[in-house]
Every structure is written in structure tokens, then in C-alpha cells.
Design a protein around this motif. Structure first.
Motif, short mmCIF file in Angstrom:
data_model
loop_
_atom_site.label_atom_id
_atom_site.label_comp_id
_atom_site.label_asym_id
_atom_site.label_seq_id
_atom_site.Cartn_x
_atom_site.Cartn_y
_atom_site.Cartn_z
N MET A 1 4.59 44.88 12.98
CA MET A 1 3.54 43.88 13.18
C MET A 1 2.91 43.46 11.87
SD MET A 1 0.70 42.32 14.23
CE MET A 1 -0.41 43.34 13.29
N THR A 2 2.92 44.41 10.88
CA THR A 2 2.30 44.04 9.61
C THR A 2 2.98 42.80 9.05
OG1 THR A 2 2.00 46.37 9.21
CG2 THR A 2 1.65 44.92 7.33
N HIS B 1 4.45 37.35 19.24
CA HIS B 1 5.06 38.56 18.70
C HIS B 1 4.03 39.69 18.63
CE1 HIS B 1 7.97 40.81 16.16
NE2 HIS B 1 6.88 41.28 15.57
N GLU B 2 2.86 39.37 18.13
CA GLU B 2 1.79 40.39 18.04
C GLU B 2 1.29 40.79 19.43
OE1 GLU B 2 0.20 39.03 13.62
OE2 GLU B 2 -1.23 39.11 15.28
N GLU C 1 8.87 45.55 10.23
CA GLU C 1 9.19 46.35 11.42
C GLU C 1 10.69 46.54 11.54
OE1 GLU C 1 5.48 44.45 14.02
OE2 GLU C 1 7.52 43.78 14.40
N ARG D 1 3.43 43.48 20.59
CA ARG D 1 3.07 44.77 19.99
C ARG D 1 1.81 45.34 20.65
NH1 ARG D 1 7.79 45.26 18.78
NH2 ARG D 1 8.64 44.35 16.89
N THR E 1 12.45 49.37 19.81
CA THR E 1 12.09 48.50 20.95
C THR E 1 11.77 49.37 22.17
OG1 THR E 1 14.43 48.32 21.52
CG2 THR E 1 13.48 46.51 20.25
N PRO F 1 -5.96 44.79 14.34
CA PRO F 1 -4.53 44.48 14.47
C PRO F 1 -3.84 45.56 15.31
CG PRO F 1 -5.20 44.57 12.15
CD PRO F 1 -6.35 45.08 12.96
N PRO F 2 -2.86 45.16 16.16
CA PRO F 2 -2.17 46.15 16.99
C PRO F 2 -1.55 47.28 16.17
CG PRO F 2 -1.34 43.91 17.43
CD PRO F 2 -2.43 43.79 16.43
N THR F 3 -1.05 46.98 14.95
CA THR F 3 -0.44 48.04 14.14
C THR F 3 -1.40 49.14 13.80
OG1 THR F 3 -0.70 46.39 12.43
CG2 THR F 3 1.51 47.28 12.75
N TYR G 1 8.13 40.33 9.46
CA TYR G 1 7.32 41.48 9.89
C TYR G 1 7.95 42.75 9.33
CZ TYR G 1 5.06 38.38 13.24
OH TYR G 1 4.36 37.36 13.82
N SER H 1 8.25 36.73 24.29
CA SER H 1 7.68 37.01 22.97
C SER H 1 7.98 35.91 21.96
CB SER H 1 8.21 38.35 22.45
OG SER H 1 9.59 38.26 22.17
N PRO I 1 16.81 43.41 16.91
CA PRO I 1 16.11 44.07 18.02
C PRO I 1 14.59 43.92 17.95
CG PRO I 1 17.77 45.53 17.12
CD PRO I 1 17.68 44.36 16.19
N THR I 2 14.04 44.00 16.74
CA THR I 2 12.59 43.99 16.63
C THR I 2 12.03 42.59 16.34
OG1 THR I 2 12.83 44.70 14.34
CG2 THR I 2 12.40 46.41 15.95
N ASP I 3 12.90 41.58 16.29
CA ASP I 3 12.48 40.18 16.17
C ASP I 3 11.62 39.93 14.92
OD1 ASP I 3 12.70 37.61 17.03
OD2 ASP I 3 11.20 37.75 18.62
#
Lengths: 577, 77
Positions: free
Chosen positions: B1-2, A481-482, B52, A485, A216, A433-435, B50, A177, B33-35
Motif C-alpha cells: 500500500m505504501t 487499491h487502498e 507490495e 488493503r 494476496t 493509512p491501511p499499511t 506500490y 479493486s 498478484p498484488t496489483d
């Protein structure tokens, strides 16, 4: 899209709790083997215990409890649908694991004589061992990983397992990632320790990452095991937790109970006899919230100042240390205010309920060479210590399994198909977008799967999920990164479909709120005293079937079996005037 | 992700004077953890990129200079 190829003997996926133990124990047993531990985050701070743990919820310590007592209590708490062999495999190793962790430097509470200070929280027996200094667990375990010579790779998001032509496990495929590389790992055995499906429902705050579980843990392992052909069990037995409202983390009654804290309704009255998280307890909690007696609170304001300070010194430094910050922001002080509670969105988690990848007492799944441990596997109420024990069992058994074996042969098309699937969102010029897809999916999970379960709602839910599956082909990602997700959304969708399918299949109610079906309100032991299993059918769709409950090692007497059905505090009989 | 663009209310707050990412430190970026933490190209310091955040605290606890303060995300407060 460069490809990195790695070859190892044993691959452990997930560096949280079970995974590190699997890797350490495999290397300790067979130092000549190449063992790789990978995580989508960083093993140093990965998983549910990234910030430590505030108590062991299931310690089986001589003098306080026996394996027989524990196995029977967990059997009763799960309405009988357990494989006692797996719970017994944990129970008989529980004390040795505590002593080993203690020797490594994990701190458990002891009394002035040096004995473990076990507390009673469960309905029947005593199994809770506080960890007031439990914030260092990950650091202690990490030192052991280094000592055992385990290879570690971080930021690898595993997306599919590799299955050999002969049906044996052959490795896994992952996305880096950070670099965006595609990674193909060949292994003779794989231990899946990817944790719960913690991003299944949407928290009522609406914040995608405001979950009880470490976010995660999106459910990747359930999806990977399913696509590899493994059998999954009890996915209709949801995880629903009583949590601090809005914060959506544990309050935590296991810590506060032994100090004198308890749960009350809006009138300040006790309504449950035990704060131990069983489906029946959550059902009573839900009834209180919905029945006009809510809100529900955790009550600590009657405790002495120094007792509250002790509680704060546990709750505000371990597991979820921002609890204190949250209360401070709202001006809540345990000394004078009660803590408003709610019940969470749904998830899947063997560690707290009784669902997950089917394993036997050797942590073996139904796919040769594939193991599962921790929250991902279906060993009921296994919690942190059970994850350590099943990690150990898996790692040691995998050493025996790989002896004399070569890597299974793999069809190159399997690898190319996965590469195409994973990188498609990056190659698309535009899309969703994945979100947004995740938000919609998880909102639908709330709308249609949150108990009480209604047949018609779940059927509509499956239709919405099918539509969202079409949308997966329209997701746009702009960077690795995306892309991670986007891959997670596909796994969450698999979990949602599997949970709905299993829930529709079991035509009765069981486990309190976890599987409370309004169309089939009663428990029906005559027809449903079985596991509900799901695997990928020949048509590529979920296929549900039943599996008998294996004969008990410790039979449950008629008088014992319903102990968890009577958790509601009954009003005392009023004296005649 | 936003992705966070021109947003002033983030839950991971980095004190730029204390952050030593420009000298090569990557600890918070590594442990998240969520980078969601990354280098800000403009000054070489760390920034939350992000939305997140699990408000879990490894970034704050592991920062060698005490440059990070985590707040509860706005939607939960």
C-alpha cells in the motif's frame, strides 16, 4: 460507487488451486449451470502456485503407498486430532487426480520405465513426487477452465458472504479493486477457496509482503466464513515453517532431501530425523535456534556438482524462482555454502498444518450451500494435490446441492451494511493509512501470539487487537487499491482474534511448536483429545467449543501413535574407554 | 500500500525502451498478484507504484519483450 449485480448458480471464490478445479468439475458434471470463478488477482497467475510447484508432497500412488498408510501417517503427524474421513476422501482420490492432471499436461517426475518417481521425505512412508518441470501448472489448468466454459472475473475482492433468511448461503459481495465498483453476486452455492491466512504475523524482515504464502491470501476466507456463521476448526494449530532466512521462502528440504541434502546446526550436526514439516519437527528446529546451537542450515555442500545443478534446476525455476536471485545477491553457492534457515512468523493454513473452515468429506461447511477447499479448509496436510481433490469434491457436490433450488431470499439491509463498511475509508476526509494499521497489527501478532504461547501475553494481545478494531474506523483510503488493503486489514484482525481465542481455549500443549503453551506444557489426551472449534456467538464475539474426534476408519496402535514425538537425533552412546 | 513517490529503488525494474505498454500491452499489469504495476501517465510505460512486491516473477516471465527485471526487495536482500 456503482453497483454491479451478477446472478449465477455456483460461485467459486479464489482462482488459485482448489477454486479452478471446483469450477471445472462443476461444469463438467452440469454443463447447463452458470459457474463463475473470481479472484482478487488474475486467475492466470493467482494463488500459492502462481509460479508452479516443485513437488507433490502427498502423493498416494499404488506400489508406493496405500490410502490406509497415508491416513495413518497424517493422523500420527497431527497428534491424532483429525477427521480421518476427510483425509481418506483425499487419499482415495489422490492417484486419480495425478493421472488426470498428467493427462492435462502437468509434468510429474517419472523413472526410465515411466513409473512415477516417488521419494521418501515423511517420517514413515513415501509420498513425495517431484515436479522438476512444475512451472506450467497454472497454464495447464487455465486451458481446462476455458475448455469447460467457466466464466472468470478478475480483480474482485470478496469481502462478505450473503446469507439467506433461511440460513442458506445466498452469494457474496465484492469490491472491484480497479474500478471501485461494489459487486453483488447471487448464487445458490458458494465454494470458498481463498487460501491461507498468509499475512497474519509480520516477517522478521519487516516487509509486509515478504511472506511465505502469496500475500494476496490475507485470510479473507476465514473472516468471511466466520461472519457467515460457519464453524472454524483448529485455529490454535498455527502454521510455522522452516524457511530461508530473510528470503522467507522454502529452501526446500522436500526437494533436496531425496538428493541427499539435510538440516544441520551450527556445529554441522544433524539434529532432526525427518525434514517433513510437522509441529514436532518445527519445535526441534526452534529449540536448536534458541538453545545456543543455531544458526540452523540446509546442507548441500557435500553433494556432487551435477547433483547441485539438478537441485538448482528445480528450486530456481519453480514455485519461488527468485530463490536463485536471492542466493546470488548474497554470494551463496550451494556447492560451497550452507543455506541459513529460520522459522517463519505465524499463519493459518490447513494445507500445511491442521486448521481452517470445518468441512466434512464432501467439502461441506456447517452453512448449507457453503463449501470450502484448499488451504482454507481444515483437512490436515492437504497441500496442492489435496486442494485439487477437495476442489473437485466441492464442485461436484455443489452441483447436487443446487439441483431444484432457487436463490435464497436476502435482506437488503445486509447488502447496504456491507457497502457502508467497505467504502467508509474512501469517504473519510483523513485518517490512518491501511499499511500502518496492518504493520502494527501484525507486529502485535508477533509479540503476543508467536509460540511459545503464554497465557498472559495472549490476553494482552487480545486487548491490543480490540484497540486496533477501534482504529479500523479511522483508516483512510484514497483509491480502490487502498480500499482493498483496508478490507484485508479487517480480515487479518479477525484471524488474529480467532487464533488467540482458540489458543487460549485449548489448555494443553499439542502439535509441537504450533501449540506449545508454557502454562500447560504437557499434552493432555484425557481432556483435550477433541477439536477446538470457533464460531460467531450470539453476542457477535468468537465463541469456542469442542467437537469430538470422529471414530477412526484406520485405528492407530499404541506403538505407532508417538512416532512423530521422537524426531530428535539422539547422541550416539559413547563407548567406554 | 505504501505509495512510491520519487523512489529510485524498486524491485520491479522496467526497461522503458523495451516496454510496449504505450502500444496497448497490459500483460504485466494484468498478471501481478498484488496489483502494484500501473501506467506512468508521463510516458505511457509501466511503473511499480506500490511497495507490495512478492518477487514472484509472473511480470518478468510473461512480458513479451523481456522488458522487466525483478530484484529482491531491499529489506530482504
Amino acid at each position: 460507487m456503482d453497483t454491479r449485480n451478477i446472478e449465477v448458480d455456483i460461485l467459486v471464490i479464489g482462482g488459485g488451486t482448489a477454486g479452478p478445479l471446483a469450477a471445472i468439475k462443476a461444469r463438467q458434471k452440469a454443463p447447463h449451470l452458470k459457474v463463475l470463478l473470481l479472484d482478487k488477482a488474475n486467475v492466470k497467475r493467482a494463488g500459492a502456485i502462481a509460479e508452479g510447484m516443485d513437488s507433490v508432497n502427498n502423493a498416494v500412488i499404488p506400489g508406493f503407498a496405500t490410502p490406509e498408510q497415508y491416513v495413518k501417517e497424517i493422523t500420527i503427524a497431527n497428534d491424532g486430532i483429525v477427521n480421518q474421513a476427510t483425509i481418506n476422501a483425499y487419499a482415495t482420490r489422490s492417484y486419480d487426480m495425478i493421472k488426470e492432471l498428467d493427462g492435462w499436461g502437468v509434468k510429474f517426475e517419472k523413472d526410465e520405465t515411466g513409473d512415477y518417481a516417488v521419494k521418501k521425505v515423511h517420517h514413515l512412508g513415501s509420498y513425495v513426487l517431484p515436479m522438476p518441470e512444475g512451472y506450467d501448472v497454472k497454464k495447464v489448468i487455465f486451458r481446462q477452465l476455458r475448455k469447460a466454459g467457466v466464466e472468470i472475473s478478475n480483480r474482485l475482492v470478496t469481502t462478505r458472504l450473503l446469507v439467506g433468511a433461511d440460513g442458506r448461503i445466498a452469494g457474496a459481495m465484492a469490491l472491484d479493486s480497479r474500478s471501485g465498483e461494489f459487486v453483488v453476486i447471487r448464487a445458490k452455492a458458494v465454494v470458498l477457496c481463498t487460501g491461507a491466512a498468509g499475512r497474519l504475523g509480520l516477517p522478521s524482515s519487516g516487509y509486509l509482503f515478504g511472506t511465505y504464502e502469496n500475500p494476496t491470501n490475507a485470510g479473507d476466507g476465514y473472516s468471511m466464513a466466520y461472519h457467515a456463521g460457519a464453524e472454524l476448526s483448529g485455529l490454535e494449530c498455527f502454521q510455522i515453517n522452516p524457511l530461508i532466512k530473510d528470503y522467507n521462502g522454502p529452501a526446500c528440504a522436500y526437494v533436496t532431501g531425496p538428493f541427499g541434502g539435510y538440516t544441520v546446526n551450527a556445529k554441522g550436526e544433524r539434529f532432526i530425523k525427518s525434514d517433513y514439516w510437522s509441529g514436532q519437527m518445527i519445535l526441534e528446529f526452534w529449540r536448536e535456534l534458541e538453545g545456543g546451537n543455531g544458526p540452523v542450515f540446509l546442507k548441500l555442500d557435500h553433494l556432487a556438482d551435477e547433483t547441485v545443478t539438478k537441485i538448482e534446476n528445480v528450486l530456481h525455476v519453480t514455485e519461488r524462482p527468485t530463490r536463485g536471485l536471492f542466493h546470488e545477491g548474497r554470494g551463496v553457492d550451494y556447492r560451497k555454502d550452507m543455506v541459513e534457515m529460520h522459522i517463519s512468523e505465524i499463519g493459518l493454513c490447513g494445507g500445511h498444518s491442521a486448521s481452517g473452515v470445518w468441512v466434512d468429506e464432501n467439502a461441506r461447511t456447517t452453512v448449507p450451500g457453503l463449501y470450502a477447499a484448499g488451504d482454507l479448509c481444515n483437512v490436515a496436510h492437504n497441500y496442492m494435490l489435496g486442494a485439487f481433490v477437495f476442489g473437485k469434491i466441492a464442485g461436484e457436490d455443489a452441483v447436487d446441492y443446487v439441483a431444484g433450488k432457487e436463490h435464497a431470499a436476502v435482506d437488503a439491509a445486509q447488502i447496504e451494511a456491507e457497502r457502508a463498511r467497505i467504502f467508509a475509508p474512501l469517504l473519510r476526509a483523513e485518517g490512518i493509512p491501511p499499511t500502518q494499521v496492518e504493520y502494527k497489527l501484525r507486529r502485535m501478532v508477533n509479540d503476543y501470539l508467536q509460540p511459545p504461547k503464554v497465557t498472559r501475553k495472549m490476553e494482552i494481545g487480545l486487548r491490543r487487537f480490540a484497540e486496533i478494531r477501534e482504529d479500523l474506523a479511522r483508516i483512510k483510503a484514497s483509491n480502490p487499491h487502498e480500499l482493498m488493503r483496508a478490507a484485508e486489514v479487517a480480515a487479518i484482525l479477525d484471524c488474529a482474534e480467532l487464533a488467540a481465542s482458540a489458543s487460549l481455549f485449548r489448555k494443553e500443549s499439542r502439535w509441537g511448536l504450533y501449540h506449545y503453551r508454557t502454562d500447560h506444557e504437557a499434552r493432555n489426551d484425557a481432556e483435550w483429545f477433541v477439536f477446538v472449534e470457533v464460531r460467531k456467538g450470539a453476542d457477535g464475539r468468537p465463541e469456542c467449543f469442542t467437537r469430538p474426534v470422529p471414530p477412526y476408519i484406520y485405528p492407530i496402535g499404541e506403538a505407532e501413535r508417538d512416532a512423530y514425538d521422537s524426531l530428535r537425533v539422539e547422541a550416539p552412546a559413547t563407548l567406554a574407554a | 500500500m505504501t505509495a512510491i513517490v520519487n523512489q529510485s529503488v524498486v524491485s520491479v525494474i522496467v526497461e522503458h525502451d523495451k516496454c510496449i505498454a504505450d502500444k496497448g500491452c497490459r500483460i504485466c499489469i494484468d498478471v501481478c498478484p498484488t496489483d502494484i504495476l500501473a501506467l506512468d501517465a508521463s510516458d505511457g510505460k509501466v511503473r511499480m507504484v506500490y511497495d507490495e512486491c512478492w518477487y514472484c516473477l509472473p511480470c518478468q516471465h510473461d512480458c513479451p519483450t523481456g522488458a522487466i527485471r525483478v530484484e529482491i526487495p531491499y529489506l530482504l536482500r
